[in-house]
Design a protein around this motif. Sequence first.
Motif, PDB file in Angstrom:
ATOM      1  N   GLU A   4       0.816  -1.214   0.000  1.00 20.38           N
ATOM      2  CA  GLU A   4       0.000   0.000   0.000  1.00 20.38           C
ATOM      3  C   GLU A   4       0.850   1.264   0.000  1.00 20.38           C
ATOM      4  N   ASP A   5       2.160   1.123   0.177  1.00 21.42           N
ATOM      5  CA  ASP A   5       3.062   2.267   0.219  1.00 21.42           C
ATOM      6  C   ASP A   5       3.973   2.361  -0.999  1.00 21.42           C
ATOM      7  N   THR A   6       3.609   1.704  -2.083  1.00 22.31           N
ATOM      8  CA  THR A   6       4.418   1.827  -3.294  1.00 22.31           C
ATOM      9  C   THR A   6       4.207   3.232  -3.860  1.00 22.31           C
ATOM     10  N   PRO A   7       5.187   3.738  -4.602  1.00 18.84           N
ATOM     11  CA  PRO A   7       5.010   5.077  -5.175  1.00 18.84           C
ATOM     12  C   PRO A   7       3.720   5.214  -5.977  1.00 18.84           C
ATOM     13  N   ALA A   8       3.377   4.187  -6.742  1.00 24.52           N
ATOM     14  CA  ALA A   8       2.156   4.263  -7.554  1.00 24.52           C
ATOM     15  C   ALA A   8       0.914   4.342  -6.686  1.00 24.52           C
ATOM     16  N   SER A   9       0.849   3.532  -5.631  1.00 23.43           N
ATOM     17  CA  SER A   9      -0.347   3.576  -4.790  1.00 23.43           C
ATOM     18  C   SER A   9      -0.411   4.869  -3.990  1.00 23.43           C
ATOM     19  N   LEU A  10       0.746   5.366  -3.543  1.00 28.08           N
ATOM     20  CA  LEU A  10       0.764   6.640  -2.818  1.00 28.08           C
ATOM     21  C   LEU A  10       0.330   7.787  -3.721  1.00 28.08           C
ATOM     22  N   ALA A  11       0.788   7.769  -4.963  1.00 29.90           N
ATOM     23  CA  ALA A  11       0.389   8.804  -5.906  1.00 29.90           C
ATOM     24  C   ALA A  11      -1.119   8.792  -6.105  1.00 29.90           C
TER      25      ALA A  11
END
Length: 80
Positions: A4-11
């Motif tokens: 849930e903390d991948t750059p894509a999900s954070l974006a």
Amino acid sequence: MGAEDTPASLAGQVTAKDPDVGLRAVVALRRLLEELERLHVDNARDQGWSWQSIATALNISRQSVHEKHASRRKATGKEE
């Protein structure tokens, strides 16, 4: 970094309607960007880049990049 903390999900979370979700995503992305900057500044200095070259690449002043990174590098023995 969890899934849930991948750059894509954070974006994706920064556009959330819930301010708690969006603001936490902003903080996490800010931390990631700081970590990436440290990594790439270290790589550049280790490869012989000048502070001016790094500053130009980051679109900031030489003084800013030097002030932000030189003392950290000195403390770890990477800079004289």
